[in-house]
Each structure stands twice: as C-alpha cells, then as structure tokens.
Scaffold this motif. Structure first.
Motif, PDB file in Angstrom:
ATOM      1  N   LEU A  83      54.317  20.425  93.093  1.00 44.23           N
ATOM      2  CA  LEU A  83      55.679  20.692  93.543  1.00 44.23           C
ATOM      3  C   LEU A  83      55.676  21.228  94.968  1.00 44.23           C
ATOM      4  O   LEU A  83      56.521  20.835  95.804  1.00 44.23           O
ATOM      5  CB  LEU A  83      56.360  21.694  92.614  1.00 44.23           C
ATOM      6  CG  LEU A  83      56.749  21.200  91.224  1.00 44.23           C
ATOM      7  CD1 LEU A  83      57.278  22.351  90.372  1.00 44.23           C
ATOM      8  CD2 LEU A  83      57.792  20.082  91.296  1.00 44.23           C
ATOM      9  N   HIS A  98      57.498  19.589  98.142  1.00 50.32           N
ATOM     10  CA  HIS A  98      58.394  20.356  99.016  1.00 50.32           C
ATOM     11  C   HIS A  98      57.997  20.185 100.468  1.00 50.32           C
ATOM     12  O   HIS A  98      58.845  19.959 101.340  1.00 50.32           O
ATOM     13  CB  HIS A  98      58.327  21.845  98.647  1.00 50.32           C
ATOM     14  CG  HIS A  98      59.076  22.187  97.406  1.00 50.32           C
ATOM     15  ND1 HIS A  98      58.922  23.391  96.754  1.00 50.32           N
ATOM     16  CD2 HIS A  98      59.985  21.490  96.685  1.00 50.32           C
ATOM     17  CE1 HIS A  98      59.711  23.422  95.688  1.00 50.32           C
ATOM     18  NE2 HIS A  98      60.358  22.284  95.624  1.00 50.32           N
ATOM     19  N   LYS A 116      62.635  20.686  99.865  1.00 52.82           N
ATOM     20  CA  LYS A 116      62.795  21.253  98.524  1.00 52.82           C
ATOM     21  C   LYS A 116      63.775  20.471  97.657  1.00 52.82           C
ATOM     22  O   LYS A 116      63.644  20.426  96.444  1.00 52.82           O
ATOM     23  CB  LYS A 116      63.238  22.711  98.631  1.00 52.82           C
ATOM     24  CG  LYS A 116      62.113  23.671  98.973  1.00 52.82           C
ATOM     25  CD  LYS A 116      62.519  25.102  98.711  1.00 52.82           C
ATOM     26  CE  LYS A 116      61.321  26.020  98.759  1.00 52.82           C
ATOM     27  NZ  LYS A 116      61.659  27.419  98.410  1.00 52.82           N
ATOM     28  N   LEU A 171      63.741  26.364  93.579  1.00 49.09           N
ATOM     29  CA  LEU A 171      63.363  25.004  93.976  1.00 49.09           C
ATOM     30  C   LEU A 171      64.144  24.536  95.199  1.00 49.09           C
ATOM     31  O   LEU A 171      63.775  23.542  95.832  1.00 49.09           O
ATOM     32  CB  LEU A 171      63.599  24.031  92.815  1.00 49.09           C
ATOM     33  CG  LEU A 171      62.716  24.212  91.581  1.00 49.09           C
ATOM     34  CD1 LEU A 171      63.175  23.307  90.446  1.00 49.09           C
ATOM     35  CD2 LEU A 171      61.252  23.938  91.915  1.00 49.09           C
TER      36      LEU A 171
END
Length: 714
Positions: free
Chosen positions: A97, A101, A106, A135
């Motif tokens: 993740l 990003h 993001k 997030l």
C-alpha cells in the motif's frame, strides 16, 4: 455476565439483519456455545427467526476461514492459496500500500465495506472513517448503493442531515401503507422492528386501523389478519406516489399550517404532483384511478397514518424521488412528528446535525459524498471503469461479496484481476475473496463482544444491549477493529493499538460510544438481558431535533434534484413506460426466508428441496403465452447479459413480472463446498452496469424492475 444468569447461559443478539433479535446462548461443559435460543423475556419483545437460531451452522462450518491465505497462482487462472501468518501478511499488505501511495497517490487505494462487516463487525465499522482518512482516499464503495443510499441522499436534501431518516410509529398508527417491503421475510430496512411474526401489524386492524401493501406480488406479509396487497407494475411506484400526493392535495388533505411553518418550496412540490393525476398514471402503474383515490381518502381520514417504503422502491432507478414523495406525504398530511405517524427514535448518537457534501473528482466524472462518509459511497456500478482508467490500483474488501451481490460480474472479475493489490477480510473464502491477493480470516459475532449501536436511532423500541464474547476466537481469526487498527499502525498512522497494544476487540470504541448517553458496559450488564431501555423521544421533537437546514425548514422541492436531472429522468421514464409493449417482462428481486444476500449460501439446512437453487419465478399467464412449464430451462437475457434458469410457476406474481433471489452463483468456488455443489444462478448478470446505470445523487444501482426476455433453451 449478569449476576442472575447461570454459568451455562449468556445473553446476546443476532447480527444478521436490522432487528438484531435477542438471543440466549447455552454454553456447554467445554465452554462452547451448544445452542442459540430466542429470548422472550427481552425488553424489546423480539423473537429470533430460524436464520439467527441456525447461526451455529455458520460458526461451525468446516469451510470457515481459520488462517491468513496468500495467493500463489498468477491472476487470471484458477485461484491457488497457501497459508501464511498475520505478521507476514500485514507487513506485506502495508508495504505494498505504501508503494502504491508513493507511485500513484493515496487516492489510488479503494475500500469496499459490505453489510457483513457493518452488521457483524460494528467496532471495526466505527473505525472506517479513520481508515479512509489514513489512506487519504475518497474511493469508498459499499453495499448500500445496492439497497438503501437513496434514503440517505434524500434525507440530506429534505432535512439537511444524513441522520434524519424517519421511522413509522407502528405501535400506534391507525393506517400503514407499506410499499416495496415484505417484513415477514426480510424484516424492515432503516427501521429496526422486533421480529414478532407480524404481531405488530396484526394489531393495527385489531384496534380499528388498516394496513395496505403495494407490491408486484402477493407477499407473505399480506394476510387476512394484516391487510391486502395491491399489485403494481415494477418500477412505476414513483408515479403512484406522485398521483397519491396530488390527490391528497386535491381533496384538501394537506395540513396547511404545518406546511407553512416548517416547509419551504411547497408550491413547487404541489405543482409538480398535480401534473400526474390518478387518471394519467393508472395505466402506467397498473393500479386504477379509483384505487389511488381510495387510498388517498383513507390516509386523510385516518387519525394517524404512516407511509413506509423499502428495497423494492430503493432499487427501482428512481429511489430518491420515491423517498422524497413518501416523506412529503407523511409531512404534508401532518403525520410527520405525530404519534402513529413517522418519527425519529432516540438513540445513542447526538441528534441529526447538518451534513456537509464534499466533491470527489474521478475519471468518470465528479461525485459528491457526505463528510463523514457514513453509509454513502461512490457508485459501485462504475468501479470497473475506475480501475481500468487507473483511478484505483488497490482494493480492500471488508465483509462483502460484490461479484455476486452487484451487477456486472464479468466486468468486476476482469477489473479485480488488474489490481496491483486486493485484500479480502471475511469469514469465508467466497467468490469475491477468491480474486484477492490475501484472504484474512474474520471473527464472527459469536467470537467478539458487541453493542447494538449500528441500529441506534432506528429502533421503534429504543434500547442498548451488550453482548459479550460467547467463545474465544477460533484458530487465527481476528476482529475487524484489530485488523484496521493494526493496518493503521503499519502505515505509520495513529492507531487505537498505540494506547492499548493488547486490546483485540474494540472495547475502547464501545466505551466511547456508550459514554455519549452516560452509559457503561457495567450498567448494561446490570440490566435485564444486558439491556438498558432508552427514553422514547416525543414524536413532535423531530422538528427541533432533525431539521438541519440553516433556516430550520423541510425542503419540499430540493434544487439539487432539479440540478442533477432527477425530475427530467422522472418525465423521460414516464414516456418510456407509456410506450412499452404489453408483453414486456420486468425482473424483480425475490427475498426468501432461506437466504440473506449471499451470507447463507453454504448452509446445507437451507439448501435442500425447492431452496437448493434459485429458479426464475413466473406468472402462469406469462409462462403459458411463451409455452413454458414448471421445470423448463430458459434463457433469461437482455443487453447486459444472460443466464440459464429453471422456471417456477408462481401464482403470487402479477402478469409481466418475473422474480429471482440474488446471492447465488458460487459455481467453481473451491472455498465453499455446499454452495459450489448447488450454485444456483447469479441473476445480477442481467443488471445494468457502467456509466449511466445508477441514480444521480444516491449512486444507487438499478437492481429491480429491469426489462428482460425469457426464451426456452433449445
């Protein structure tokens, strides 16, 4: 445990649907739950149905997930997974993740949360906004765009607040008009009513009142003791409601003083509905003008009345306007805020506050979401397009199965295979999970403590109940609260685990929510059935508590409905319906007592006899016209897709209506032995998807009243 309970019993409640019926769990000598029973002594009076009482079949299902699984086969082929450990899985997920990003921003990480997560992991659901913020994403999707976001979107425009969703006062009403709902089978939506085998409805005629149902089929809730069903054409309810409100106005049934005091733009609303009198809409809706006039007169004459709508209208393609018209009937007739009308029950959370809308820009256009997100989301119908365009590079699926419960199975499958990362947190390796890189095992509601705050503010009998963990979590299953909290930590974001590193179930979340009303877990445990009843809010308090527009008014004709083209769509669809061929078939969703979305598809006790599959229900006249008989295999198709189904002649359907139960279609799923052996049909294959297939403002998918063709397979 409450002091008056023997050690072998614990109080709990079901978390399958909105009544959250009270249960008593019997604990055996091994410390495990041996049986779930109804709790007739509970203050709510609710009686659990066979779905909740059979939940141990889910809990003990040998196909349950016990350990984290990691995909070892390349995407695009048959799924293959191997066991891994939580630390390795979570570290790899967080690392990937972070790289996504860094490479794409993001916003490239999306989250889908389903009913199974929201209802069964509410302490985890309480952290969703924290997860979205961490997030940095607005790519939020959830199951409510398949069943009920029209009511949320409508409440924002009509009352100014996402929380201002009204509930019928069923305990006191003199007249109930129930449209697109079948409470005997699927209970109530956005209204938590104790399951009582319809006793609350049978009581209305017994005290001199009346109940009417509007539906395309003679539903199980409609009996000699409750009230009749008026058979309407699918997808036409919005015109029935417009004509009904216009007729109420014509016969002088408007509470002019109330409308003037609390309403704005009422002249525009009245002018709009006057253009659709009963005579004009009768053929479109399949209900005579005389019947519409009779119902209008009944509502006006009743000392109190409530109009209630549910999923059948929500999914019709014009759910926002259906909700608006229902609210206008209840308000304009003086039944909003009246005992026996529609009310806003008390709950744990503060009274409705003004809702802010935030614009989200995507490759597929601009959308507006409330802040905080709550039950609203982007339209799931365009998720494949967003993935193809590069808006979404990773997806976290929390307790959901969109591949089967949404339209466009093929498009979703193809899109999910393009993702750089997909994670499924669930109790089963179900169809959507089978496409993930990681499948992480969730606890079920037997295995963690809970408070029934997900339905707070919607209960006609407001109460708060605590349910302790009935069994320790088996194997390596984890609660949703822990999963989100640990992910936040690994992403370098503030996490509840920072302060309570040994917490596993979200007790701190529960304590914080209960403190709003000065409650504690200890106070709940000291109450009967671990329950504290909340004081009923005065019916008329809705006008002080729930009107969040700056002027304190109810918007009777929201400008945003105009700007987003809802009224243009209303008139265009009227013309389409007026010109439909007489033999057109419309597919509606059929709820049964043996399935709940796709949750119970792997339970053998619910998958035998006529419930082994989900046949295509068809009226006898329609079958005869096509020379079809019981058990024939037919091709069900339209421009969106096609499936083969088995015909079942159903005398409850009006002519022109076919019906299927959704949630089936698990063929080839190696993770679900019972469901894959009796897969049934994914009828959502024929539902519209992609741009233009969802309703503006609410982003609701159209999953009912869909035109289809039915032909015998050769």
């Amino acid at each position: 445990m409450a002091a008056d309970l023997p050690l072998w019993e614990k109080h709990s409640f079901c978390r399958i649907c909105e009544p959250q019926c009270p249960l008593v769990a019997q604990i055996g000598p091994d410390g495990r739950v041996s049986r779930l029973l109804p709790n007739p002594d509970h203050p709510s009076g609710g009686i659990a149905c066979h779905k909740g009482l059979s939940y141990l079949d889910v809990h003990h299902d040998p196909d349950r997930l016990n350990f984290p699984l990691q995909r070892i086969a390349a995407k695009g082929g048959r799924a293959r997974f191997e066991r891994t450990d939580w630390d390795s899985a979570m570290s790899d997920i967080a690392g990937r993740l972070s790289r996504i990003h860094a490479a794409h921003g993001k916003g490239a990480v999306a989250v889908y949360h389903g009913n199974a997560f929201n209802m069964c992991n509410p302490t985890g659901a309480a952290l969703l906004q924290t997860l979205f913020d961490a997030l940095g994403t607005s790519m939020i999707f959830n199951s409510t765009t398949q069943d009920a976001t029209n009511k949320v979107a409508g409440a924002i425009e009509i009352y100014g607040s996402i929380g201002s969703i009204m509930v019928p006062d069923l305990m006191h009403t003199d007249y109930l008009l129930c449209i697109g709902a079948n409470p005997r089978v699927s209970r109530w939506t956005f209204a938590s009513v104790p399951n009582d085998d319809l006793a609350i409805l049978r009581a209305i005629p017994r005290r001199g009142g009346k109940v009417r149902f509007i539906n395309p089929r003679a539903i199980e809730s409609s009996t000699n003791e409750t009230g009749p069903t008026l058979l309407v054409k699918p997808g036409s309810d919005v015109y029935f409601l417009a004509a009904l409100l216009g007729e109420i106005d014509r016969i002088g049934g408007i509470d002019e003083a109330l409308l003037a005091r609390y309403g704005r733009n009422s002249d525009e609303m009245r002018a709009f509905v006057r253009a659709y009198p009963p005579e004009r809409v009768a053929e479109i809706v399949g209900v005579s003008a005389d019947d519409i006039r009779e119902i209008a007169a009944e509502i006006v004459a009743a000392p109190s009345a409530a109009v209630y709508m549910s999923t059948g209208l929500n999914q019709s393609g014009q759910g926002v306007l259906c909700h608006w018209l229902v609210e206008m009937i209840n308000f304009a007739t003086g039944n909003l805020g009246r005992r026996g009308g529609t009310v806003k029950p008390a709950g744990l959370f503060p009274d409705s506050a003004a809702t802010e809308l935030v614009e989200v820009e995507t490759s597929q256009g601009r959308f507006e979401l409330p802040r905080p997100v709550g039950p609203m989301s982007l339209p799931l119908a365009i998720l494949p397009e967003l993935i193809a365009a590069g808006d979404v590079k990773a997806l976290i699926v929390l307790g959901g199965n969109p591949v089967l419960t949404a339209g466009g199975e093929a498009a979703l499958r193809a899109a999910f295979e393009q993702l750089e990362l997909m994670v499924s947190f669930d109790i089963y390796r179900q169809t959507t999970a089978d496409l993930a890189d990681y499948i992480l095992p969730s606890t079920d509601w037997i295995e963690h403590m809970d408070v029934n705050f997900m339905i707070s503010g919607m209960q006609i009998k407001p109460y708060v109940q605590y349910a302790e963990e009935l069994e320790p979590a088996a194997a390596e299953r984890r609660n949703g609260w822990w999963f989100i909290s640990r992910l936040l930590q690994l992403l370098g974001e503030p996490s509840p685990l920072d302060a309570e590193p040994n917490e596993v179930d979200g007790r701190s979340v529960v304590d914080g929510i209960l403190s709003i009303k000065g409650l504690t877990v200890e106070k709940l445990r000291a109450g009967p059935s671990n329950t504290v009843e909340l004081e009923q809010a005065a019916p008329g308090s809705v006008f002080e508590r729930c009107l969040a527009h700056p002027d304190g008014k109810i918007d009777c004709f929201p400008q945003r409905f105009v700007d987003k083209g809802l009224f243009d769509r209303f008139e265009a669809q009227f013309a389409v319906l007026a010109n439909e061929p007489p033999d057109v078939l419309k597919l509606i969703s059929l709820r049964t007592r043996y399935m709940h979305n796709s949750w119970l598809t792997n339970l053998s006790r619910f998958r035998h006899g006529p419930n082994a599959i989900n046949p295509l229900h068809m009226a006898e006249a329609d079958a005869r016209e096509r020379r079809l008989h019981e058990g024939d295999v037919v091709r069900l198709h339209n421009e969106h897709g096609e499936v083969e189904a088995v015909v079942h002649i159903d005398p409850t359907l009006r002519r022109g209506v076919v019906a299927m139960t959704h949630g089936y279609g698990q063929a080839g799923n190696l993770g679900l032995s019972e469901a894959s052996g009796k897969p049934g049909i994914n009828c959502n294959v024929v539902m519209p998807v992609g741009p233009g297939s969802f309703e503006p403002i609410s982003h609701m998918s159209m999953l009912s009243a869909v035109p289809v063709l039915v032909e015998r397979c050769r």
